[in-house]
Design a protein around this motif. Structure first.
Motif, mmCIF file in Angstrom:
data_model
loop_
_atom_site.group_PDB
_atom_site.id
_atom_site.type_symbol
_atom_site.label_atom_id
_atom_site.label_comp_id
_atom_site.label_asym_id
_atom_site.label_seq_id
_atom_site.Cartn_x
_atom_site.Cartn_y
_atom_site.Cartn_z
ATOM 1 N N LEU A 58 1.133 -1.310 0.135
ATOM 2 C CA LEU A 58 0.133 0.044 -0.001
ATOM 3 C C LEU A 58 0.852 1.260 -0.061
ATOM 4 N N GLU A 59 2.011 1.361 0.725
ATOM 5 C CA GLU A 59 2.647 2.453 0.803
ATOM 6 C C GLU A 59 3.396 2.589 -0.415
ATOM 7 N N LYS A 60 3.812 1.554 -0.965
ATOM 8 C CA LYS A 60 4.635 1.759 -2.494
ATOM 9 C C LYS A 60 3.770 2.112 -3.680
ATOM 10 N N ASN A 61 2.408 1.470 -3.589
ATOM 11 C CA ASN A 61 1.458 1.916 -4.606
ATOM 12 C C ASN A 61 0.977 3.652 -4.016
ATOM 13 N N SER A 62 0.897 3.900 -3.079
ATOM 14 C CA SER A 62 0.450 5.326 -2.664
ATOM 15 C C SER A 62 1.550 6.325 -3.110
ATOM 16 N N GLN A 63 2.689 6.019 -2.545
ATOM 17 C CA GLN A 63 3.803 6.965 -3.022
ATOM 18 C C GLN A 63 3.926 6.992 -4.465
ATOM 19 N N THR A 64 3.899 6.051 -5.217
ATOM 20 C CA THR A 64 4.166 5.949 -6.743
ATOM 21 C C THR A 64 2.962 6.676 -7.446
ATOM 22 N N LEU A 65 1.775 6.483 -6.808
ATOM 23 C CA LEU A 65 0.610 7.019 -7.404
ATOM 24 C C LEU A 65 0.642 8.515 -7.268
ATOM 25 N N ILE A 66 0.904 8.980 -6.060
ATOM 26 C CA ILE A 66 0.857 10.453 -5.596
ATOM 27 C C ILE A 66 2.339 11.030 -6.548
ATOM 28 N N ASP A 67 3.277 10.397 -6.571
ATOM 29 C CA ASP A 67 4.336 11.007 -7.421
ATOM 30 C C ASP A 67 3.834 11.338 -8.706
ATOM 31 N N ASP A 68 3.026 10.203 -9.552
ATOM 32 C CA ASP A 68 2.657 10.410 -10.871
ATOM 33 C C ASP A 68 1.684 11.645 -10.865
ATOM 34 N N VAL A 69 0.607 11.521 -9.896
ATOM 35 C CA VAL A 69 -0.207 12.661 -9.982
ATOM 36 C C VAL A 69 0.434 13.861 -9.740
ATOM 37 N N ARG A 70 1.325 14.279 -9.042
ATOM 38 C CA ARG A 70 1.901 15.580 -8.545
ATOM 39 C C ARG A 70 2.676 15.957 -9.954
ATOM 40 N N ARG A 71 3.358 14.906 -10.612
ATOM 41 C CA ARG A 71 3.946 15.043 -12.048
ATOM 42 C C ARG A 71 3.304 15.582 -13.025
ATOM 43 N N GLN A 72 1.944 15.016 -12.966
ATOM 44 C CA GLN A 72 0.916 15.552 -14.083
ATOM 45 C C GLN A 72 0.530 16.603 -13.688
ATOM 46 N N MET A 73 0.223 16.778 -12.802
ATOM 47 C CA MET A 73 -0.456 18.329 -12.077
ATOM 48 C C MET A 73 0.792 19.232 -12.336
ATOM 49 N N PHE A 74 1.999 19.320 -12.162
ATOM 50 C CA PHE A 74 2.900 20.174 -12.417
ATOM 51 C C PHE A 74 3.182 20.356 -14.019
ATOM 52 N N LYS A 75 2.876 19.146 -14.731
ATOM 53 C CA LYS A 75 2.935 19.357 -16.137
ATOM 54 C C LYS A 75 1.875 20.047 -16.792
ATOM 55 N N VAL A 76 0.607 19.944 -16.176
ATOM 56 C CA VAL A 76 -0.458 20.409 -16.525
ATOM 57 C C VAL A 76 -0.358 22.178 -16.243
ATOM 58 N N MET A 100 -0.279 25.630 -4.707
ATOM 59 C CA MET A 100 0.628 25.293 -3.763
ATOM 60 C C MET A 100 -0.101 24.473 -2.802
ATOM 61 N N THR A 101 -1.244 24.733 -2.409
ATOM 62 C CA THR A 101 -1.799 23.979 -1.526
ATOM 63 C C THR A 101 -2.621 22.666 -2.250
ATOM 64 N N ARG A 102 -2.860 22.790 -3.238
ATOM 65 C CA ARG A 102 -3.369 21.565 -4.165
ATOM 66 C C ARG A 102 -2.246 20.800 -4.437
ATOM 67 N N MET A 103 -1.111 21.027 -4.611
ATOM 68 C CA MET A 103 0.106 20.247 -4.718
ATOM 69 C C MET A 103 0.698 19.808 -3.810
ATOM 70 N N THR A 104 0.448 20.088 -2.383
ATOM 71 C CA THR A 104 1.013 19.492 -1.341
ATOM 72 C C THR A 104 0.000 19.017 -0.310
ATOM 73 N N ASN A 105 -0.642 19.816 0.447
ATOM 74 C CA ASN A 105 -1.863 19.290 1.544
ATOM 75 C C ASN A 105 -2.900 18.520 0.570
ATOM 76 N N ASP A 106 -3.557 18.761 -0.264
ATOM 77 C CA ASP A 106 -4.425 17.882 -0.923
ATOM 78 C C ASP A 106 -3.858 16.691 -1.701
ATOM 79 N N LEU A 107 -2.566 16.606 -2.237
ATOM 80 C CA LEU A 107 -1.953 15.412 -2.475
ATOM 81 C C LEU A 107 -1.663 14.438 -1.305
ATOM 82 N N ASP A 108 -1.120 14.978 -0.216
ATOM 83 C CA ASP A 108 -0.983 14.296 0.841
ATOM 84 C C ASP A 108 -2.013 13.531 1.366
ATOM 85 N N LEU A 109 -3.244 14.320 1.281
ATOM 86 C CA LEU A 109 -4.518 13.724 1.823
ATOM 87 C C LEU A 109 -5.049 12.574 0.872
#
Length: 582
Positions: free
Chosen positions: A80-98, A116-125
């Motif tokens: 679950l940790e590997k999945n969540s960290q990889t997933l959020i890494d991909d989402v954050r990368r895609q958000m930054f690209k967007v 900044m809130t969306r790319m940090t706090n919201d992604l952490d949730l």
């Protein structure tokens, strides 16, 4: 539910890890009833009859079950940790690209602090939900169901007495969910406002200090901080009203077990081992119900944050490469033409029927009062905005038919409002220029008259400077910005009040250097000083989005209009013709 569907869809190949983690969670949760069952056997088959035959096998089985469960639990957390960290890494990368691909309309809609809130706090949730809430939900559901079914097989009457309270807890939880969801949306909104105030204060610290506005900023921050505190307290107060009630109802199961179970045992309907079994597993019925309120709490926070992430994730820029777009040649000539270009924002006319033509290597000067549309002309040329009507041509072709990346490499700006990255001086000058040598960095710094003061720095070109050029004067920052634009060797160089913070002697040196570049370069100069544009091949004067005058320096002086008026003021010449500076 839309948020959950999006998250599941975006997991893609990472779903396997997630599913394996949840399956392991279900298995290890179900295993929790095994040891209490073995404990019952220990009481009824070993201790009560005082027969030690099964003592060691039962104890060994209990130890083995615990070892297997802990091992599987460890693997579950890893999955679950590997999945969540990889997933959020991909989402954050895609958000930054967007965000990188968005146009000025998008950046005007969203505040920096909010992004900044969306790319940090919201992604952490989101990570918290996929890594923790997911398996907590599975744990709670599986533990409750498996325990309920298992206890039914032991004693139906006592089990039904224990679970009769479940519907009441479900109803209370449903009420809690409806109340708390909109409150978490408010919490998320107030946090965004708080982060925005903090970010703007840090970014605009020089302005704050220059206007001695520290107390005003403190009050503004305190106001946002108190709003965030108040909505958090309000949300907490709602939670603490529901949690004790749910906990009380859940703990009542223990009392029911002791009371009803005791009566059953006295009547011979329950063995001591079965009584121990029920007493051991009461928590397995009460804990999931107690956790339910916390899980609903976090899921509602997840829904609020996920909605904010999805809003950025699916944002589409209004200015994109068209289907028929093509690559530009390695080097353009730099022929620039505006044909009847008009531009409006929300019905407000910014540019109205602008037409001019600059041949390769020529210089265009643009002047006009504040708000006349000077910078908008440059924005049209770089395609940061699209014309409402008309065409912007580069080398005779509409720039809308070109790849944006190629266009931005061809047209490079040096702006008055300079942003320097947290990097070395060399890194800032070489920014965007691939494989540029250190010698070329120095060459362009000399053209921008920056080489002299750079070499006087403690570490020269290796000196680290702040994100806004902290420690540098306005003129020094502008010259580094100019060197950065020149390092790209653009076909079209845009200078937007680039030399406004330098002295006249430095400006004259820079202009002379720009006239003798070793590569063909068309220049567009936006300025307030006559000295910055007087040598241009063509000068246009904008007023309220329209071309008021145009022509070379000498012709504009003869018109005795806006350009002449500014020239007279800056040269201390009486507009009647007498030099009053003598």
């Amino acid at each position: 539910m839309l948020q959950l569907k999006w998250l599941w869809k975006y997991m893609g190949s990472k779903r396997k890890l997630f599913v394996v983690g949840l399956v392991l969670s279900a298995i290890t949760s179900a295993m929790l009833v095994v040891n209490p069952r073995l404990s019952q056997m220990l009481i009824d088959n070993v201790i009560t009859p005082q027969d030690t035959t099964l003592l060691l096998p039962i104890l060994g089985a209990m130890l083995l079950v615990q070892i297997i469960r802990l091992t599987l639990r460890y693997l579950m957390v890893v999955c679950l940790e590997k999945n969540s960290q990889t997933l959020i890494d991909d989402v954050r990368r895609q958000m930054f690209k967007v965000i990188q691909e968005q146009d000025y309309h998008f950046l005007g809609r969203f505040r920096t602090g909010d992004l900044m809130t969306r790319m940090t706090n919201d992604l952490d949730l989101l990570r918290h939900c996929t890594a923790w809430i997911s398996y907590m939900t599975v744990d709670s559901v599986v533990i409750f169901l498996v325990t309920f079914i298992f206890l039914l097989s032991v004693n139906v009457k006592l089990t039904l007495c224990l679970v009769i309270i479940t519907p009441i807890i479900m109803i209370i939880t449903r009420m809690f969910s409806k109340i708390i969801h909109p409150m978490f949306i408010q919490v998320r909104h107030k946090l965004s406002l708080l982060n925005t105030v903090a970010q703007e204060n840090i970014a605009g610290n020089r302005v704050v200090k220059a206007f001695a506005a520290e107390e005003f900023e403190k009050e503004k921050f305190e106001e946002r901080n108190e709003e965030f505190r108040d909505i958090n307290l309000k949300t907490t107060y709602v939670s603490v009203k529901f949690n004790p009630l749910i906990s009380l109802l859940s703990q009542s199961l223990t009392i029911t077990t002791l009371l009803v179970g005791g009566i059953f045992m006295i009547n011979g309907e329950l063995t001591p081992g079965e009584m121990l079994l029920f007493n051991s597993l009461t928590w397995a019925l009460s804990n999931p119900l107690t956790n339910l309120a916390m899980i609903i709490n976090d899921i509602q926070r997840f829904f609020a944050s996920c909605q904010m992430v999805m809003e950025i994730f699916y944002a589409q820029p209004s200015i994109i490469d068209r289907s028929a777009a093509h690559a530009l040649p390695e080097r353009c000539k730099g022929d620039v033409e505006f044909r009847n270009v008009s531009f409006q924002i929300d019905g407000n006319v910014i540019l109205d029927d602008i037409s001019f033509h600059i041949k390769p290597g020529q210089t265009l000067g643009i002047m006009g009062p504040t708000g006349s549309g000077k910078t908008s002309v440059v924005n049209m040329l770089e395609r940061f905005y699209e014309p409402t009507s008309g065409e912007v041509l580069l080398d005779g072709e509409n720039i809308q038919n070109m790849y944006l990346s190629d266009l931005h490499r061809t047209v490079n700006p040096a702006m008055q409002d300079v942003f320097l990255f947290s990097d070395t001086v060399e890194g800032n000058i070489a920014y965007g220029a691939e494989n540029i040598s250190f010698e070329d960095v120095q060459k362009f710094a000399r053209i921008a008259d920056a080489d002299g003061f750079i070499k006087k720095m403690e570490e020269g070109y290796d000196t680290l400077i702040g994100e806004r050029g902290v420690g540098l004067s306005g003129g020094q920052r502008q010259r580094i910005s100019l060197a950065r634009a020149l390092a790209m060797q653009p076909s079209v160089l845009v200078l937007d009040d680039t030399t406004s913070a330098v002295d006249m002697e430095t400006e004259q040196y820079i202009q002379d250097q720009l006239r003798h570049l070793d590569f063909l370069c068309t220049k567009v100069i936006i300025a307030q000083r006559i000295s910055s544009v007087q040598d241009a091949d063509w000068i246009i004067i904008l007023d309220e989005g329209k071309i008021r005058e145009q022509g070379p320096h000498a012709q504009l002086l003869e018109n005795h209009d806006y350009y002449y008026h500014i020239w007279a003021l800056q040269n201390n010449v009486d507009e009647g013709g007498d030099d009053v500076g003598a």
